[in-house]
Every structure is written in structure tokens, then in C-alpha cells.
Design an enzyme around this catalytic site. Structure first.
Site, mmCIF file in Angstrom:
data_model
loop_
_atom_site.group_PDB
_atom_site.id
_atom_site.type_symbol
_atom_site.label_atom_id
_atom_site.label_comp_id
_atom_site.label_asym_id
_atom_site.label_seq_id
_atom_site.Cartn_x
_atom_site.Cartn_y
_atom_site.Cartn_z
ATOM 1 N N LEU A 174 49.405 -58.141 -6.488
ATOM 2 C CA LEU A 174 49.001 -59.310 -5.711
ATOM 3 C C LEU A 174 50.037 -59.708 -4.664
ATOM 4 O O LEU A 174 50.299 -60.880 -4.436
ATOM 5 C CB LEU A 174 48.700 -60.486 -6.648
ATOM 6 C CG LEU A 174 47.576 -60.216 -7.657
ATOM 7 C CD1 LEU A 174 47.474 -61.355 -8.663
ATOM 8 C CD2 LEU A 174 46.237 -60.003 -6.952
ATOM 9 N N SER B 153 41.958 -50.790 6.187
ATOM 10 C CA SER B 153 42.684 -51.025 7.436
ATOM 11 C C SER B 153 42.528 -52.466 7.889
ATOM 12 O O SER B 153 41.590 -53.140 7.514
ATOM 13 C CB SER B 153 42.175 -50.096 8.535
ATOM 14 O OG SER B 153 42.862 -50.363 9.731
ATOM 15 N N LYS C 148 41.500 -42.544 6.596
ATOM 16 C CA LYS C 148 42.386 -43.670 6.901
ATOM 17 C C LYS C 148 43.667 -43.170 7.564
ATOM 18 O O LYS C 148 44.168 -43.778 8.511
ATOM 19 C CB LYS C 148 42.710 -44.446 5.613
ATOM 20 C CG LYS C 148 43.835 -45.481 5.749
ATOM 21 C CD LYS C 148 43.490 -46.565 6.753
ATOM 22 C CE LYS C 148 44.371 -47.798 6.728
ATOM 23 N NZ LYS C 148 45.795 -47.693 6.630
ATOM 24 N N HIS D 221 42.847 -42.305 11.086
ATOM 25 C CA HIS D 221 42.718 -43.584 11.798
ATOM 26 C C HIS D 221 44.094 -44.046 12.273
ATOM 27 O O HIS D 221 44.286 -44.424 13.425
ATOM 28 C CB HIS D 221 42.078 -44.632 10.884
ATOM 29 C CG HIS D 221 42.279 -46.052 11.364
ATOM 30 N ND1 HIS D 221 43.489 -46.724 11.215
ATOM 31 C CD2 HIS D 221 41.463 -46.903 12.012
ATOM 32 C CE1 HIS D 221 43.394 -47.926 11.753
ATOM 33 N NE2 HIS D 221 42.171 -48.069 12.241
ATOM 34 N N ASN D 222 45.067 -44.004 11.373
ATOM 35 C CA ASN D 222 46.413 -44.451 11.744
ATOM 36 C C ASN D 222 47.033 -43.538 12.791
ATOM 37 O O ASN D 222 47.730 -44.007 13.694
ATOM 38 C CB ASN D 222 47.317 -44.517 10.510
ATOM 39 C CG ASN D 222 47.006 -45.708 9.637
ATOM 40 O OD1 ASN D 222 45.888 -46.212 9.628
ATOM 41 N ND2 ASN D 222 47.988 -46.161 8.885
ATOM 42 N N GLU E 18 45.642 -44.439 15.978
ATOM 43 C CA GLU E 18 46.275 -45.711 16.359
ATOM 44 C C GLU E 18 47.625 -45.456 17.048
ATOM 45 O O GLU E 18 47.938 -46.074 18.068
ATOM 46 C CB GLU E 18 46.438 -46.545 15.089
ATOM 47 C CG GLU E 18 47.196 -47.836 15.215
ATOM 48 C CD GLU E 18 47.405 -48.474 13.828
ATOM 49 O OE1 GLU E 18 46.445 -48.554 13.040
ATOM 50 O OE2 GLU E 18 48.551 -48.862 13.532
ATOM 51 N N ARG F 117 57.956 -42.049 19.493
ATOM 52 C CA ARG F 117 58.638 -43.056 18.668
ATOM 53 C C ARG F 117 59.965 -42.504 18.181
ATOM 54 O O ARG F 117 60.976 -43.212 18.149
ATOM 55 C CB ARG F 117 57.768 -43.435 17.461
ATOM 56 C CG ARG F 117 56.566 -44.272 17.830
ATOM 57 C CD ARG F 117 55.988 -44.941 16.584
ATOM 58 N NE ARG F 117 54.662 -45.477 16.842
ATOM 59 C CZ ARG F 117 53.983 -46.231 15.985
ATOM 60 N NH1 ARG F 117 54.507 -46.533 14.808
ATOM 61 N NH2 ARG F 117 52.775 -46.683 16.286
#
Ligand code: NDP
Length: 472
Positions: A10, A128, A182, A185-186, A189, A287
Site C-alpha cells: 500500500l 500505466s 507495458k 509502452h514505456n 514513451e 539519456r
């Protein structure tokens, strides 16, 4: 009441996901290794819905209706394995463990296979949209068995973002397919962000615009075909002034981009699959270059261009950006198709474009075009052949080439734009110099070559008379 679903872990993501579920009327069981987090959630947000907090793993499992749906939102890697090992022995056949963390798809495949042996469903679900998405509607990419999706799908779809009434959540495919998608997807991105950064740099250094002016340019782009979350936040960032110094905010940020690793995974996996994702790779390397302070320090005094000819217009940059973006997405979707074939996942690429239209970082109008492209031909070898994209690429020709040429002349690094154009030209080419590469390989290593006019493999005896002989 028994809970229909439980969340363990959590921290920001798990907490917001649990709140999102509760806000949609689902009874949510709560658990966290450190019980204080569970308590804090109930104290702060208990009024938002019905929560069943548990201190121990046993209590948590007992509070779930069967078949149990248990979502793990803990740190990816060893912690995920530890939590699976804690809960799996307490579960019964047919129960489902969902891993919503950023797991590597290979780990998800391993975990799925191991838990299937024990009669449990393991669903690696890419989620995401960061903490904001988790709370208000993420894009969800669940893998795992089709059977588990029957029990989980409606719940996940109820908390996902929606676009035009369609939830941004769909069963991606078996075992690790969700986490794979996923990851890509990143990767996309990363590429998108790099292209935007290059566009900014060209407008700043090439066109001489101030950040606030560039913010306006991005704002206008955001009401056109580039309409997207990333363009929108770029305008916001560029319009922002640093409170401490009064300088443009972008100028007071250290120019060393960091990464958590999903871009790198995407490229590593693409290399294994043999898929050219040059746009994503350039972004990861850009990067990396930015972060090498010593290397940049060493290179700082190196000679640059003498003359400074060339002009950069925002319209041309927009065209170059759109064209390069088409290339980067086309490459990423090819990676998804290649993995689908390699692992037998049968992924519908159009459905991925559909669930990325909302809730995630790359959400954009553009994705509707990609959805349409795959709707008209789900097996197309590349997105570039879709009428809309072909037309856009055609329309961008002069601008795109001009921007790349100008960036080279001015000495402004634009690896994303340049490599996208090189990829595009390679696909267009009648002949590639790969023929020469093959001849060299045969020369020094007898690696053989194929001929354009005959079937079969050949080797030339380069040292003795250059005679050619078939090798099979
Ligand atoms: P963190 O990745 O910071 O993980 C913290 C949580 O993991 C805490 O609940 C912690 O429990 C628990 N934890 C860590 N180690 C263990 C262990 N050995 N046993 C049991 N529990 C453990 O939390 P986030 O909410 O940021 O992210 C959760 C997952 O979601 C990660 O996999 C992350 O990659 C992914 N994700 C994150 C996004 C984001 O924007 N943050 C976006 C999308 C995905 P304790 O309180 O006891 O320390």
C-alpha cells in the site's frame, strides 16, 4: 462482507489502486507488510468506500471471497517473489494473484508457470499512468489466462480510464504478454519524450525562441494532430518560471536524464527478438549520454561547425516531429507483433493502441489513427503503409529532411529525428549496402552469402582465384 478483491502493498500505487476500486463500489481487502500503512489508508480514506483491513497474511486471505483475487503492488523484483511465496501457500486452486508492479515479462512468465503448476492463476498486469492514473483511471494491460480475465476483467475495466466509452483495459494475451506490452509502452514513451526534447532544442537553439515562446508553439501543436498528454505537459513546463531565480524553469534543471530501466529492457528485448527499434534505442542512449558528466566535460571544447547557416521554422519542426513519432511507434508496434509470434501470444496491436488512448503517459489522439490502421489490416508489416501515415510522411519530406540537415549544420544533436529518417530511407531503398557487408563477412570469415539471381548459399574463395562455390 467479504471483499471481492484485495490489495497488498500500500505505497503510492497500491493505495491509490485500492481507493480507486473502493470508489467504484468494490469491497477491498487491504494488507501491507508494515501495518501502519494499512491503518493510515483506512484513517485517511476510509470514507471513500468499503475497506477490510488485515494485519496478517492469513486474515487478509480469509477476508476475500472465492475465487480470491489478490493484487500485489510491491517493489518489483525479489520483493514480488517474496510476497508470492508468502501468499501462494494460503491460496486454493482457482484463486488469482495479480502482479500490478513493473515486473520484467520474463519474471512474469516464470512466476505464471510456477503458480499454474500449483493450480493458481498468475496475472502480470501492466499498469500505466503513475499514481494519478492509479487513483483516477489507469491504462491496464493484464496478461495471464483467458479464464482469469473472465473473473478479473470486469473489475479492472471498471477502474480503468475510458475513452469514448471504451475502457483502457483489455486482456492482452497469456502469461507475460501484459508486462511485455507495458514495457514497450514505456519504451515508446522514452522515444516520444526524446523527440519532443529535440524539437524543443531546435526551436530554442536553432530558431532562437525563448522557452515561453516555445510553450506557445507546443500549445498550438496540442490542438492539432500532435494532441497528447506529453505535448500538453511540455507546454506547461516550458511556461513555468523558477520561483527562486526568476529564470525559465527548464534552465535551472540539471540536464542529466535518469531512467528506471524499462526503456533499457525494451531495447534489450528488441535486440533478442531482432526487431529494429532505433527510435527507442536512440532515446535510451540520449539519456545515457546526458548522464555522463565526465565524458561531456571532456568533449566540451571540441570543435563545432564554422558557419551557422540554416533556419528552423516551427512548422517544419512539427512535421519532423510527427514523422519521427510515426516511425518510433511503428517500430514499437513491430516489437509487440514479433513478441506475439515468438511467444504465441496472439496480441491484437489495434487493441493496444485502443487502451493507450487514455490513462497512460503516451495517451494521444494519434493512437486512434494507429487503432484504425490495424483495424483495416491487423497483419500489416508496418504502420507506415497506412494511408494516413503514408500521407503524413510524404507531406513531411522536405521539412523533415531540412530539420535533420539543419540540426547537423548547426551542431544541435537530434539523434531521434535523424535515426527515424534513416530508418525510413532504409525501408524505401531499392538496394542497401548490406550486400557489401555480406561480401566482407564472406571475405574474412567464410560466412557465405546469397545471390540475387540464384537460390542457395555461396562462398567465394577470396585467396585462391576468387572462385565461387555453392555451400549447400
Ligand atoms: P514501491 O515500489 O516503492 O514499493 C513499496 C511497497 O513495497 C511497500 O508497500 C512495501 O512495504 C512493499 N515491499 C517492499 N519490499 C517488500 C517485501 N520484501 N515484502 C513485502 N512488501 C514489500 O511502491 P510503488 O507504489 O511506487 O510501486 C509499486 C509497484 O508499482 C512497483 O512495482 C512499481 O514499479 C510499480 N509502478 C509504479 C508506478 C509509480 O508511478 N510509482 C507506476 C507504475 C507501476 P512496506 O510499506 O512494508 O515497506
Amino acid at each position: 462482507d467479504k471483499a471481492v478483491i484485495g490489495v497488498t502493498g500500500l505505497a503510492v500505487m497500491g493505495r491509490n489502486l485500492a481507493r480507486n476500486l473502493a470508489r467504484h463500489g468494490h469491497v477491498v481487502a487491504l494488507h501491507n507488510r508494515t501495518a501502519a500503512r494499512t491503518k493510515a489508508l483506512v484513517e485517511e480514506f476510509g470514507h471513500e468506500g468499503e475497506f477490510v483491513p488485515a494485519e496478517t497474511a492469513e486474515e487478509f486471505v480469509a477476508s476475500l471471497e472465492r475465487p480470491r483475487r489478490l493484487v500485489i503492488m510491491v517493489k518489483a523484483g525479489a520483493p514480488t517473489d517474496a510476497v508470492i511465496e508468502e501468499f501462494a501457500p494460503l491460496l486454493e486452486p482457482g484463486d488469482m494473484i495479480v502482479d500490478g508492479g513493473n515486473a520484467h515479462f520474463a519474471d512474469t512468465r516464470r512466476r505464471e508457470a510456477a503458480l499454474r503448476e500449483r493450480g493458481l492463476h498468475f496475472v502480470g498486469a501492466g499498469i500505466s499512468g503513475g499514481e494519478e492514473g492509479a487513483l483516477n483511471g489507469p491504462s491496464i494491460m493484464p496478461g495471464g489466462s483467458a479464464e482469469s480475465y473472465q473473473a478479473l476483467g470486469p473489475l479492472l475495466e471498471s477502474i480503468a480510464a475510458t475513452v469514448d466509452g471504451t475502457p483502457c483495459c483489455v486482456h492482452v494475451g497469456p502469461d507475460g504478454a501484459g508486462h511485455f506490452v507495458k514495457m514497450v509502452h514505456n519504451g515508446i514513451e522514452y522515444a516520444d519524450m526524446q523527440l519532443i526534447a529535440e524539437a524543443y532544442d531546435l526551436l530554442r537553439q536553432g530558431a532562437g525562441l525563448a522557452p515561453t515562446e516555445i510553450a506557445e508553439v507546443f500549445r498550438s501543436w496540442n490542438s492539432g494532430r500532435l494532441d497528447s498528454y506529453l505535448i500538453e505537459i511540455t507546454a506547461e513546463v516550458l511556461a513555468h518560471t523558477d520561483a527562486r531565480t526568476g529564470k525559465p524553469f527548464v534552465d535551472i534543471i540539471l540536464d542529466q536524464a535518469e531512467q528506471k530501466g524499462t526503456g533499457r529492457w525494451t531495447v534489450q528485448t528488441a535486440l533478442d527478438l531482432g526487431v529494429p527499434v532505433s527510435g527507442i534505442a536512440e532515446a535510451v542512449f540520449a539519456r545515457s549520454v546526458s548522464g555522463h558528466a565526465e565524458l561531456r566535460q571532456a568533449g566540451h571544447g571540441l570543435p563545432g561547425p564554422r558557419a551557422v547557416p540554416g533556419d528552423v521554422s516551427p512548422d517544419d519542426v512539427e512535421k519532423a516531429l510527427y514523422a519521427s513519432k510515426i516511425i518510433a511507434y511503428a517500430q514499437g508496434f513491430n516489437q509487440i507483433q514479433a513478441a506475439g509470434a515468438e511467444y504465441g501470444w496472439d496480441i491484437d496491436p489495434g487493441a493496444m493502441a485502443t487502451i493507450w488512448r487514455g490513462g497512460c503517459i503516451i495517451r494521444a489522439k494519434f493512437l486512434d489513427r494507429i487503432r484504425g490502421a490495424y483495424e483495416s489490416d491487423p497483419a500489416r508489416p508496418t504502420l507506415l503503409t497506412d494511408d494516413h501515415f503514408t500521407h503524413a510522411l510524404g507531406d513531411a519530406q522536405d521539412a523533415w529532411r531540412g530539420v535533420v540537415a539543419t540540426s547537423a549544420r548547426l551542431g544541435i544533436p537530434a539523434p531521434g529525428f535523424a535515426s527515424a529518417l534513416a530508418y525510413y530511407d532504409a525501408l524505401r531503398a531499392d538496394r542497401l549496402p548490406a550486400a557489401l557487408t555480406q561480401a566482407q563477412r564472406d571475405f574474412f570469415g567464410a560466412h557465405t552469402y546469397r545471390r540475387v539471381d540464384t537460390e542457395g548459399s555461396f562462398h567465394t574463395r577470396w585467396e585462391s582465384g576468387r572462385t565461387e562455390e555453392p555451400t549447400n
